[in-house]
Design a protein around this motif. Sequence first.
Motif, short mmCIF file in Angstrom:
data_model
loop_
_atom_site.label_atom_id
_atom_site.label_comp_id
_atom_site.label_asym_id
_atom_site.label_seq_id
_atom_site.Cartn_x
_atom_site.Cartn_y
_atom_site.Cartn_z
N GLY A 167 0.82 -1.21 0.00
CA GLY A 167 0.00 0.00 0.00
C GLY A 167 0.85 1.25 0.00
O GLY A 167 0.57 2.22 -0.73
N SER A 168 1.92 1.26 0.80
CA SER A 168 2.79 2.43 0.88
C SER A 168 3.51 2.69 -0.43
O SER A 168 3.63 3.84 -0.88
N LEU A 169 3.96 1.63 -1.08
CA LEU A 169 4.65 1.79 -2.36
C LEU A 169 3.69 2.19 -3.47
O LEU A 169 4.05 2.97 -4.36
N ASP A 170 2.48 1.68 -3.43
CA ASP A 170 1.46 2.07 -4.42
C ASP A 170 1.27 3.58 -4.38
O ASP A 170 1.35 4.28 -5.40
N TYR A 171 1.05 4.13 -3.18
CA TYR A 171 0.83 5.57 -3.05
C TYR A 171 2.10 6.36 -3.36
O TYR A 171 2.03 7.45 -3.93
N THR A 172 3.26 5.83 -3.00
CA THR A 172 4.51 6.55 -3.22
C THR A 172 4.89 6.57 -4.70
O THR A 172 5.22 7.63 -5.26
N LEU A 173 4.86 5.42 -5.36
CA LEU A 173 5.25 5.33 -6.76
C LEU A 173 4.31 6.12 -7.66
O LEU A 173 4.72 6.65 -8.69
N ASN A 174 3.03 6.19 -7.27
CA ASN A 174 2.05 6.92 -8.08
C ASN A 174 1.79 8.34 -7.58
O ASN A 174 0.91 9.02 -8.09
N GLN A 175 2.57 8.75 -6.57
CA GLN A 175 2.48 10.10 -6.02
C GLN A 175 1.04 10.47 -5.62
O GLN A 175 0.53 11.53 -5.96
N ILE A 176 0.42 9.54 -4.89
CA ILE A 176 -0.94 9.75 -4.40
C ILE A 176 -0.86 10.17 -2.94
O ILE A 176 -0.05 9.67 -2.17
N GLU A 177 -1.73 11.12 -2.56
CA GLU A 177 -1.79 11.55 -1.17
C GLU A 177 -3.09 11.02 -0.55
O GLU A 177 -4.18 11.24 -1.08
N PRO A 178 -3.00 10.28 0.56
CA PRO A 178 -4.22 9.75 1.20
C PRO A 178 -5.11 10.88 1.71
O PRO A 178 -4.64 11.95 2.07
N GLU A 179 -6.40 10.59 1.74
CA GLU A 179 -7.34 11.57 2.26
C GLU A 179 -7.36 11.60 3.78
O GLU A 179 -7.57 12.64 4.39
N SER A 180 -7.13 10.44 4.41
CA SER A 180 -7.19 10.39 5.87
C SER A 180 -5.88 10.86 6.48
O SER A 180 -4.79 10.56 5.97
N GLN A 181 -5.98 11.58 7.60
CA GLN A 181 -4.79 12.11 8.26
C GLN A 181 -3.88 11.00 8.79
O GLN A 181 -2.65 11.08 8.62
N PRO A 182 -4.41 9.95 9.42
CA PRO A 182 -3.53 8.88 9.91
C PRO A 182 -2.74 8.21 8.78
O PRO A 182 -1.54 7.94 8.93
N LYS A 183 -3.39 7.94 7.65
CA LYS A 183 -2.68 7.34 6.53
C LYS A 183 -1.61 8.29 6.00
O LYS A 183 -0.51 7.87 5.62
N ASN A 184 -1.95 9.58 5.96
CA ASN A 184 -0.98 10.57 5.49
C ASN A 184 0.24 10.59 6.39
O ASN A 184 1.38 10.66 5.93
N GLU A 185 0.01 10.52 7.69
CA GLU A 185 1.11 10.52 8.65
C GLU A 185 1.97 9.26 8.49
O GLU A 185 3.20 9.32 8.51
N PHE A 186 1.30 8.12 8.32
CA PHE A 186 2.03 6.86 8.14
C PHE A 186 2.84 6.89 6.86
O PHE A 186 4.01 6.47 6.83
N LEU A 187 2.23 7.40 5.78
CA LEU A 187 2.91 7.43 4.49
C LEU A 187 4.12 8.36 4.53
O LEU A 187 5.16 8.06 3.94
N THR A 188 4.00 9.48 5.22
CA THR A 188 5.14 10.39 5.38
C THR A 188 6.27 9.68 6.11
O THR A 188 7.45 9.81 5.74
N TYR A 189 5.92 8.91 7.11
CA TYR A 189 6.92 8.17 7.88
C TYR A 189 7.61 7.14 6.98
O TYR A 189 8.84 6.99 7.01
#
Length: 228
Positions: free
Chosen positions: A182-204
Motif C-alpha cells: 500500500g505504501s509503495l502504491d501511493y509513493t510510486l504513483n504520487q498519491i496523497e491519502p485523504e485520511s490524516q492517519p494514513k498521510n502521517e504513516f505514508l510520510t513516515y
Amino acid sequence: MNYKIFSDERYNNNVIYIGGIFCTSEREHILLPLLQSVKENFNCEGEFKWTKISKRSIIAYKQWLNIFFDDPHVRFLIFKIDKNTLEWRNFENDSGYRNALISVYIQFLLSIFKTKSDNNIGWFISHDFGFFKKDTDIKSIEIKLNKVYKRSLPNRKRVIQLSKTIDSKKDNLIQLSDLLIGSLDYTLNQIEPESQPKNEFLTYFRNYYSLNLYTKNKLKKNCHLRLG
C-alpha cells in the motif's frame, strides 16, 4: 538453508501489485514475536493492513515499519502489473485470466529466487488467499518450478519445499507485506491519502524510502513484466 516468502496482492483500478517479504526461517522466528509484541503493547487486536490505519493505531503501525527497515536481514520485492497495456490484454486473451495471474506469480517468485546465488536454498511460500481461487493453483506453481529446476540442476534439492495459501489475519508478515505494498502504491504513483492517519504513516514510510542508498537493497521494485 531455507528461506520463506510472505506475499500479498493489491488491486488499484487496472493495476495489480504483488509484493512479498522474504527472509530465512531463523529470521522469521525473530520477526514474528517482535511484530506481535507491538500489537500487544498498544492493545491492537486483529489484522494490521493499509485500509485499517487509524489515529489510535498509528504509533504501532510506525513501529512495524521500524522493525522492517531496521533489520538488515529481511527484504521485500514488488511487482506491478498494468492491465491496460496491450501486452497484458493479449496475454490474458491467449492464456485466460487465471493462467495469466499464475504466470505473473511465477515471475515474481523467480525474481526473488535470483536475489540469492546459493543453489541449495529451499523456499517456503505463503500467500494470502484470494489471489488464487484454489489451493491447486499455487500447488501447480510449486510442481512446475520444481520440475524446471530439477531439469537444469538435477542434484539440487527441491527449490520450493512447500507452498500454501493462508488467511492474512493469521500471519503478521503477510500483514506487513500488505502495508509495504500500500505504501509503495501511493509513493510510486504520487498519491496523497485523504485520511490524516494514513498521510502521517505514508510520510513516515517516505522518510525511510527517500534514503535511496539504504532502501534500494531493502525494497526491490520490478515494474516491467515479461509476459508469456
